[in-house]
Design a protein around this motif. Structure first.
Motif, PDB file in Angstrom:
ATOM      1  N   MET A   1       0.825  -1.179   0.000  1.00 15.40           N
ATOM      2  CA  MET A   1       0.000   0.000   0.000  1.00 15.40           C
ATOM      3  C   MET A   1       0.875   1.251   0.000  1.00 15.40           C
ATOM      4  O   MET A   1       0.624   2.185  -0.753  1.00 15.40           O
ATOM      5  N   LEU A   2       1.886   1.255   0.849  1.00 14.01           N
ATOM      6  CA  LEU A   2       2.742   2.437   0.935  1.00 14.01           C
ATOM      7  C   LEU A   2       3.523   2.658  -0.352  1.00 14.01           C
ATOM      8  O   LEU A   2       3.684   3.798  -0.792  1.00 14.01           O
ATOM      9  N   LEU A   3       3.985   1.581  -0.963  1.00 11.33           N
ATOM     10  CA  LEU A   3       4.712   1.699  -2.231  1.00 11.33           C
ATOM     11  C   LEU A   3       3.796   2.253  -3.324  1.00 11.33           C
ATOM     12  O   LEU A   3       4.186   3.159  -4.069  1.00 11.33           O
ATOM     13  N   PHE A   4       2.578   1.743  -3.413  1.00 10.68           N
ATOM     14  CA  PHE A   4       1.618   2.238  -4.396  1.00 10.68           C
ATOM     15  C   PHE A   4       1.317   3.719  -4.156  1.00 10.68           C
ATOM     16  O   PHE A   4       1.315   4.522  -5.086  1.00 10.68           O
ATOM     17  N   ASN A   5       1.078   4.088  -2.903  1.00 14.49           N
ATOM     18  CA  ASN A   5       0.786   5.489  -2.582  1.00 14.49           C
ATOM     19  C   ASN A   5       1.954   6.386  -2.927  1.00 14.49           C
ATOM     20  O   ASN A   5       1.780   7.474  -3.467  1.00 14.49           O
ATOM     21  N   TRP A   6       3.155   5.945  -2.588  1.00 14.56           N
ATOM     22  CA  TRP A   6       4.334   6.754  -2.869  1.00 14.56           C
ATOM     23  C   TRP A   6       4.495   6.973  -4.370  1.00 14.56           C
ATOM     24  O   TRP A   6       4.761   8.090  -4.811  1.00 14.56           O
TER      25      TRP A   6
ATOM     26  N   LEU B   1      -8.948  -0.172  -6.481  1.00 11.20           N
ATOM     27  CA  LEU B   1      -8.221  -1.209  -7.224  1.00 11.20           C
ATOM     28  C   LEU B   1      -7.912  -2.443  -6.378  1.00 11.20           C
ATOM     29  O   LEU B   1      -7.867  -3.558  -6.902  1.00 11.20           O
ATOM     30  N   MET B   2      -7.727  -2.256  -5.079  1.00 12.42           N
ATOM     31  CA  MET B   2      -7.340  -3.377  -4.228  1.00 12.42           C
ATOM     32  C   MET B   2      -8.544  -4.136  -3.672  1.00 12.42           C
ATOM     33  O   MET B   2      -8.489  -5.358  -3.570  1.00 12.42           O
ATOM     34  N   PHE B   3      -9.615  -3.441  -3.353  1.00  9.94           N
ATOM     35  CA  PHE B   3     -10.724  -4.087  -2.658  1.00  9.94           C
ATOM     36  C   PHE B   3     -12.055  -3.999  -3.398  1.00  9.94           C
ATOM     37  O   PHE B   3     -12.725  -5.002  -3.601  1.00  9.94           O
ATOM     38  N   LYS B   4     -12.450  -2.818  -3.776  1.00 10.36           N
ATOM     39  CA  LYS B   4     -13.796  -2.611  -4.313  1.00 10.36           C
ATOM     40  C   LYS B   4     -13.996  -3.334  -5.651  1.00 10.36           C
ATOM     41  O   LYS B   4     -14.941  -4.083  -5.821  1.00 10.36           O
TER      42      LYS B   4
ATOM     43  N   LEU C   1      -3.799  -4.957  -8.207  1.00  4.26           N
ATOM     44  CA  LEU C   1      -2.729  -4.754  -7.237  1.00  4.26           C
ATOM     45  C   LEU C   1      -2.570  -5.987  -6.371  1.00  4.26           C
ATOM     46  O   LEU C   1      -3.546  -6.615  -5.978  1.00  4.26           O
ATOM     47  N   SER C   2      -1.338  -6.316  -6.068  1.00  5.75           N
ATOM     48  CA  SER C   2      -1.063  -7.390  -5.120  1.00  5.75           C
ATOM     49  C   SER C   2       0.260  -7.079  -4.433  1.00  5.75           C
ATOM     50  O   SER C   2       1.111  -6.381  -4.976  1.00  5.75           O
ATOM     51  N   THR C   3       0.422  -7.619  -3.240  1.00  5.54           N
ATOM     52  CA  THR C   3       1.645  -7.401  -2.484  1.00  5.54           C
ATOM     53  C   THR C   3       2.772  -8.225  -3.092  1.00  5.54           C
ATOM     54  O   THR C   3       2.588  -9.412  -3.355  1.00  5.54           O
ATOM     55  N   PRO C   4       3.937  -7.612  -3.346  1.00  7.29           N
ATOM     56  CA  PRO C   4       5.060  -8.381  -3.891  1.00  7.29           C
ATOM     57  C   PRO C   4       5.455  -9.512  -2.949  1.00  7.29           C
ATOM     58  O   PRO C   4       5.426  -9.369  -1.729  1.00  7.29           O
ATOM     59  N   GLU C   5       5.826 -10.652  -3.522  1.00  2.00           N
ATOM     60  CA  GLU C   5       6.128 -11.852  -2.746  1.00  2.00           C
ATOM     61  C   GLU C   5       7.312 -11.665  -1.801  1.00  2.00           C
ATOM     62  O   GLU C   5       7.345 -12.235  -0.717  1.00  2.00           O
ATOM     63  N   PHE C   6       8.310 -10.840  -2.180  1.00  6.21           N
ATOM     64  CA  PHE C   6       9.477 -10.704  -1.322  1.00  6.21           C
ATOM     65  C   PHE C   6       9.125 -10.023   0.001  1.00  6.21           C
ATOM     66  O   PHE C   6       9.796 -10.222   1.003  1.00  6.21           O
TER      67      PHE C   6
END
Length: 153
Positions: free
Chosen positions: A1-6, A83-86, A97-102
């Motif tokens: 989330m923070l990476l996307f926002n940034w 994009l993430m929930f709705k 959007l999805s959280t990177p695996e690392f």
């Protein structure tokens, strides 16, 4: 989330990278998840959390500050929430959007319990007082004495 926002804030040419827009975007997402929670604002004003990002934007506009940082944060937060929930959950669309695996290696997705950061400490038996609890010298307890009263002789 923070990476996307940034990334969205940098693309919008708002170079206060991790300040008001980032805070407002996180607040916007929190407000969407806690719509019915009652929050308090200045002077005891109470309303639902759903309106909090917009109340803060209006408040900064009224006191004469620039509201563009708050508006940018709200728009980025709305874009992330959509994009993430709705869109994927409510409208049945594709997940963009999805959280990177690392990141899961550093921050496990599991809640509760101990998860890979060591073992819980072994339980030690309680110390027993062989002196019978009288405050004597045994059992790891300290004999504090009777003390002196302040102001007395």
């Amino acid at each position: 989330m923070l990476l996307f926002n940034w990334i969205c804030i940098v693309v919008s040419f708002d170079f206060h990278l991790l300040m008001i827009p980032l805070i407002m975007s996180v607040l916007y997402v929190w407000a969407q998840f806690n719509k019915d929670t009652i929050v308090s604002f200045w002077f005891g004003t109470r309303f639902k959390a759903y309106y909090l990002p917009w109340v803060i934007l209006a408040f900064n506009f009224i006191i004469g500050g620039s509201f563009m940082n708050e508006l940018t944060g709200n728009l980025v937060g709305h874009l992330f929430f959509f994009l993430m929930f709705k869109y994927p959950m409510d409208l049945g669309g594709r997940s963009f959007l999805s959280t990177p695996e690392f990141l899961y290696r550093f921050f496990p997705n599991r809640r509760g319990g101990v998860s890979g950061f060591g073992a819980p400490p072994s339980r030690r038996p309680a110390a027993q007082d062989p002196a019978g609890g009288g405050g004597g010298g045994g059992g790891g307890r300290h004999n504090w004495g009777q003390g002196f009263r302040l102001g007395g002789e």
